[in-house]
Design a protein around this motif. Structure first.
Motif, PDB file in Angstrom:
ATOM      1  N   ALA A   1       0.946  -1.112   0.075  1.00 28.80           N
ATOM      2  CA  ALA A   1      -0.019   0.478  -0.026  1.00 28.80           C
ATOM      3  C   ALA A   1       0.938   1.654  -0.097  1.00 28.80           C
ATOM      4  CB  ALA A   1      -0.890  -0.544   1.098  1.00 28.80           C
ATOM      5  N   LEU A   2       1.872   1.225   1.038  1.00 27.19           N
ATOM      6  CA  LEU A   2       2.260   2.099   0.797  1.00 27.19           C
ATOM      7  C   LEU A   2       3.612   2.400  -0.287  1.00 27.19           C
ATOM      8  CD1 LEU A   2       3.983   1.891   4.251  1.00 27.19           C
ATOM      9  CD2 LEU A   2       2.850   3.465   4.073  1.00 27.19           C
ATOM     10  N   ALA A   3       3.886   1.642  -1.191  1.00 29.62           N
ATOM     11  CA  ALA A   3       4.388   1.316  -2.367  1.00 29.62           C
ATOM     12  C   ALA A   3       3.189   2.641  -3.584  1.00 29.62           C
ATOM     13  CB  ALA A   3       5.142   0.205  -2.870  1.00 29.62           C
ATOM     14  N   MET A   4       2.466   1.670  -3.263  1.00 29.49           N
ATOM     15  CA  MET A   4       1.266   2.639  -4.676  1.00 29.49           C
ATOM     16  C   MET A   4       0.835   4.327  -4.212  1.00 29.49           C
ATOM     17  SD  MET A   4      -0.262   0.132  -6.089  1.00 29.49           S
ATOM     18  CE  MET A   4      -0.717  -1.283  -6.509  1.00 29.49           C
ATOM     19  N   ALA A   5       1.497   4.546  -2.941  1.00 29.20           N
ATOM     20  CA  ALA A   5       0.691   5.878  -2.655  1.00 29.20           C
ATOM     21  C   ALA A   5       2.408   7.149  -3.704  1.00 29.20           C
ATOM     22  CB  ALA A   5       0.861   6.430  -1.014  1.00 29.20           C
ATOM     23  N   ILE A   6       3.573   5.764  -3.874  1.00 28.45           N
ATOM     24  CA  ILE A   6       4.626   6.100  -3.989  1.00 28.45           C
ATOM     25  C   ILE A   6       3.915   6.887  -5.564  1.00 28.45           C
ATOM     26  CG2 ILE A   6       7.149   6.937  -4.994  1.00 28.45           C
ATOM     27  CD1 ILE A   6       7.389   5.125  -1.969  1.00 28.45           C
ATOM     28  N   TRP A   7       3.751   5.762  -6.173  1.00 28.14           N
ATOM     29  CA  TRP A   7       3.377   5.743  -7.367  1.00 28.14           C
ATOM     30  C   TRP A   7       2.598   6.872  -7.959  1.00 28.14           C
ATOM     31  CZ3 TRP A   7       0.166   1.318 -10.668  1.00 28.14           C
ATOM     32  CH2 TRP A   7       0.191   1.534 -11.879  1.00 28.14           C
ATOM     33  N   ALA A   8       1.076   7.018  -6.627  1.00 26.05           N
ATOM     34  CA  ALA A   8      -0.010   7.963  -7.778  1.00 26.05           C
ATOM     35  C   ALA A   8       1.073   9.451  -7.884  1.00 26.05           C
ATOM     36  CB  ALA A   8      -0.186   8.154  -5.766  1.00 26.05           C
ATOM     37  N   ILE A   9       1.751   9.829  -6.920  1.00 33.55           N
ATOM     38  CA  ILE A   9       2.961  10.875  -7.156  1.00 33.55           C
ATOM     39  C   ILE A   9       3.937  10.975  -7.750  1.00 33.55           C
ATOM     40  CG2 ILE A   9       2.319  11.623  -4.950  1.00 33.55           C
ATOM     41  CD1 ILE A   9       5.180  11.527  -3.918  1.00 33.55           C
ATOM     42  N   ALA A  10       4.355   9.968  -8.466  1.00 33.79           N
ATOM     43  CA  ALA A  10       5.778   9.722  -9.317  1.00 33.79           C
ATOM     44  C   ALA A  10       5.542  10.303 -10.284  1.00 33.79           C
ATOM     45  CB  ALA A  10       6.088   8.077  -9.245  1.00 33.79           C
ATOM     46  N   ALA A  11       6.034  11.066 -11.362  1.00 26.13           N
ATOM     47  CA  ALA A  11       5.941  11.523 -12.717  1.00 26.13           C
ATOM     48  C   ALA A  11       7.889  11.328 -13.409  1.00 26.13           C
ATOM     49  CB  ALA A  11       5.606  13.320 -12.401  1.00 26.13           C
ATOM     50  N   ASP A  12       8.229  11.507 -12.676  1.00 26.24           N
ATOM     51  CA  ASP A  12       9.777  10.524 -13.686  1.00 26.24           C
ATOM     52  C   ASP A  12      10.382   9.753 -13.640  1.00 26.24           C
ATOM     53  OD1 ASP A  12      12.087  11.269 -11.763  1.00 26.24           O
ATOM     54  OD2 ASP A  12      10.705  12.705 -11.236  1.00 26.24           O
ATOM     55  N   VAL A  13      11.043   9.641 -14.056  1.00 24.60           N
ATOM     56  CA  VAL A  13      12.052   8.323 -13.944  1.00 24.60           C
ATOM     57  C   VAL A  13      12.126   7.299 -12.584  1.00 24.60           C
ATOM     58  CG1 VAL A  13      13.971   8.610 -14.916  1.00 24.60           C
ATOM     59  CG2 VAL A  13      13.176   6.189 -15.851  1.00 24.60           C
ATOM     60  N   TRP A  14      13.105   8.209 -12.400  1.00 25.92           N
ATOM     61  CA  TRP A  14      13.499   7.770 -10.927  1.00 25.92           C
ATOM     62  C   TRP A  14      12.710   7.722  -9.703  1.00 25.92           C
ATOM     63  CZ3 TRP A  14      18.297   6.414 -11.920  1.00 25.92           C
ATOM     64  CH2 TRP A  14      18.536   7.066 -12.521  1.00 25.92           C
ATOM     65  N   THR A  15      11.097   8.205  -9.861  1.00 30.07           N
ATOM     66  CA  THR A  15      10.394   8.712  -9.163  1.00 30.07           C
ATOM     67  C   THR A  15       9.384   6.971  -9.104  1.00 30.07           C
ATOM     68  OG1 THR A  15      10.189  10.840  -8.915  1.00 30.07           O
ATOM     69  CG2 THR A  15       8.560   9.074  -7.248  1.00 30.07           C
ATOM     70  N   LEU A  16      10.190   6.387 -10.377  1.00 30.89           N
ATOM     71  CA  LEU A  16       8.839   5.593 -10.956  1.00 30.89           C
ATOM     72  C   LEU A  16       9.853   4.335 -10.251  1.00 30.89           C
ATOM     73  CD1 LEU A  16       7.326   6.788 -14.801  1.00 30.89           C
ATOM     74  CD2 LEU A  16       6.061   5.630 -11.911  1.00 30.89           C
ATOM     75  N   ALA A  17      11.007   4.418 -10.436  1.00 24.47           N
ATOM     76  CA  ALA A  17      12.346   3.475 -10.057  1.00 24.47           C
ATOM     77  C   ALA A  17      11.462   2.959  -9.140  1.00 24.47           C
ATOM     78  CB  ALA A  17      13.280   3.640 -10.695  1.00 24.47           C
ATOM     79  N   ALA A  18      11.775   3.624  -7.666  1.00 26.22           N
ATOM     80  CA  ALA A  18      11.400   3.474  -6.847  1.00 26.22           C
ATOM     81  C   ALA A  18      10.239   3.989  -6.625  1.00 26.22           C
ATOM     82  CB  ALA A  18      11.682   5.376  -6.083  1.00 26.22           C
ATOM     83  N   PHE A  19       8.923   3.646  -6.957  1.00 22.25           N
ATOM     84  CA  PHE A  19       8.376   2.610  -6.768  1.00 22.25           C
ATOM     85  C   PHE A  19       8.064   0.906  -7.360  1.00 22.25           C
ATOM     86  CE2 PHE A  19       5.025   0.893  -9.161  1.00 22.25           C
ATOM     87  CZ  PHE A  19       4.080   0.501  -8.378  1.00 22.25           C
ATOM     88  N   ALA A  20       8.705   1.324  -8.215  1.00 26.67           N
ATOM     89  CA  ALA A  20       9.184  -0.269  -8.958  1.00 26.67           C
ATOM     90  C   ALA A  20       9.569  -1.055  -7.846  1.00 26.67           C
ATOM     91  CB  ALA A  20       9.362  -0.479 -10.297  1.00 26.67           C
ATOM     92  N   PHE A  21      11.301  -0.672  -7.286  1.00 25.88           N
ATOM     93  CA  PHE A  21      11.559  -1.012  -6.490  1.00 25.88           C
ATOM     94  C   PHE A  21      11.527  -2.167  -4.948  1.00 25.88           C
ATOM     95  CE2 PHE A  21      15.199  -2.735  -3.137  1.00 25.88           C
ATOM     96  CZ  PHE A  21      15.962  -3.105  -4.258  1.00 25.88           C
ATOM     97  N   VAL A  22      10.278  -0.616  -4.218  1.00 25.55           N
ATOM     98  CA  VAL A  22       9.654  -0.887  -2.821  1.00 25.55           C
ATOM     99  C   VAL A  22       8.262  -1.878  -2.874  1.00 25.55           C
ATOM    100  CG1 VAL A  22       8.349   0.561  -1.309  1.00 25.55           C
ATOM    101  CG2 VAL A  22      10.256   1.581  -2.165  1.00 25.55           C
ATOM    102  N   TYR A  23       7.936  -1.662  -4.350  1.00 26.35           N
ATOM    103  CA  TYR A  23       6.679  -2.712  -4.443  1.00 26.35           C
ATOM    104  C   TYR A  23       7.204  -4.032  -5.315  1.00 26.35           C
ATOM    105  CZ  TYR A  23       2.149  -4.306  -6.013  1.00 26.35           C
ATOM    106  OH  TYR A  23       1.123  -5.317  -6.500  1.00 26.35           O
TER     107      TYR A  23
END
Length: 418
Positions: free
Chosen positions: A305-327
């Motif tokens: 659930a916390l990882a999904m919260a990162i995805w909801a605000i991600a807008a660039d490749v590095w934030t998306l990569a952070a989401f992808a790894f944590v998720y």
């Protein structure tokens, strides 16, 4: 005088070969399934279809490979896991090859959806169920190691598919993936065996008459298990969680492309999920053996659930990569811990059948979640709502486990079967 070791002392415990075979089944089966995000744009372009209708291909396959455990699990308990795993890998190969010749979206539904869906459904529950019987003390670690094949498959196969699409087109890519499924998946499936007692061993390589062996020999009947409070808790938790659990595997790449990420970088995000998933299955599976698998299950659901919260605000490749790894870490932990929890609660006698029934909950969530997210995008041109709903679903799933397990206390069937 030198004492020569016996053959048994020199040999590697065969349980680890079963783990390796299950790993290969997961790598090929789920790796092939999770390449779908790389194929989404080419399929959408060539067939002139909406994102929601193309996403439904994955949802059909996902529904089948979890729902079929209802049949393949009991069959594995009765006839053995090896024939089902081999048949499953052959079906995956045939489905991918047939998808390469598809001339319409409907034919993709039939070839990929049925072929990959039925193939993974035949192989997944029997393979992971067999692993549970070969271990007791290191069950969480062994299960995590086996299902880390899903993570490594997600890491390796989508970039491979992307390279193949660029070089030989999506049709040629499906043919190559089908050959890999047949050779690697089918070949390694031959190492799967159902029970250590057939080799005169107990779980973990111990003598067959010790307490560990007795633990695996006994267990609840399927009827007793599914009527227990703890099974109901697990089933509802998995049902709610799975509505959003597989949305990233279909929609992360197009989401990244919508935010200006290059295609080559976008598809690598699936690999990042795979890397995180591998770490999660390997380390969280081992951690669960020490901290308790109930608490570990609650932890990984909350983490998703916390990882999904990162995805909801991600807008660039590095934030998306952070989401992808944590998720990936927490998703991998969820997949690794769940079969071991089932074995802990209900014993080994019918573990494949019980896991198969449990995974029907995931089947319904997989059927609805990714396609619903695609249709929501077609209407709103945004993934925000599906992502937030997915995050909320994981919180609800974790709370279900907390509330119902606390209520059931020590009254679980597992107390009588351990």
């Amino acid at each position: 005088m030198t004492i020569q070791p016996t053959l048994a002392q020199r040999s590697i415990f065969h349980g680890w070969f079963v783990v390796a075979a299950a790993f290969a089944v997961m790598f090929v089966g789920f790796g092939s399934a999770y390449t779908f995000s790389a194929f989404l744009e080419p399929l959408q372009r060539d067939f002139g279809a909406s994102r929601g209708s193309i996403s439904l291909v994955f949802s059909i396959a996902g529904f089948l490979y979890f729902a079929l455990g209802l049949v393949s699990g009991p069959l594995a308990d009765r006839f053995g896991s090896r024939p089902l795993a081999v048949a499953g890998m052959i079906l995956v190969a045939v489905g991918l090859a047939a998808a390469s010749a598809a001339r319409s979206v409907v034919e993709v539904y039939l070839a990929y959806g049925l072929g990959v869906g039925l193939g993974v459904g035949c192989a997944y529950v029997p393979a992971i169920g067999a692993v549970q019987r070969w271990f007791v003390r290191r069950r969480g670690f062994a299960s995590g190691l086996a299902v880390s094949g899903i993570g490594l498959g997600t890491l390796a196969m989508p970039p491979l598919a992307s390279l193949l699409i660029a070089s030989v087109g999506w049709r040629g890519a499906y043919l190559v993936l089908g050959a890999i499924a047949l050779v690697l998946g089918g070949g390694m499936s031959l190492l799967i065996e159902n029970d250590p007692k057939h080799r005169g061993l107990g779980p973990d390589g111990d003598p067959p008459r010790d307490a560990a062996g007795a633990n695996n020999a006994g267990g609840a009947s399927v009827r007793e298990a599914i009527r227990s409070t703890r099974f109901v808790a697990l089933y509802l938790s998995c049902l709610v969680c799975s509505f959003g659990a597989f949305v990233p595997f279909v929609h992360l790449v197009p989401y990244a492309r919508d935010h200006g990420v290059a295609a080559s970088s976008a598809v690598l995000l699936l690999g990042v999920i795979g890397a995180g998933s591998t770490a999660g299955r390997f380390f969280l599976g081992a951690l669960a053996d020490r901290m308790g698998r109930d608490r570990s299950l609650i932890m990984v659901l909350t983490g998703m659930a916390l990882a999904m919260a990162i995805w909801a605000i991600a807008a660039d490749v590095w934030t998306l990569a952070a989401f992808a790894f944590v998720y990936g870490v927490f998703y991998g932990g969820w997949v690794a811990v769940l079969p071991s929890v089932v074995m802990d609660y209900f014993g080994g006698r019918n573990v494949s059948g019980i896991i198969g029934i449990l995974y029907t909950s995931v089947a319904f969530g997989t059927l609805i979640g990714p396609s619903a997210a695609g249709f929501a995008y077609d209407v709103n041109h945004s993934y925000t709502m599906p992502i937030l709903i997915s995050a909320a679903a994981n919180i609800v799933a974790a709370l279900m486990v907390v509330a119902i397990l606390a209520r059931s206390g020590t009254r679980a069937i597992s107390a009588a079967t351990r």
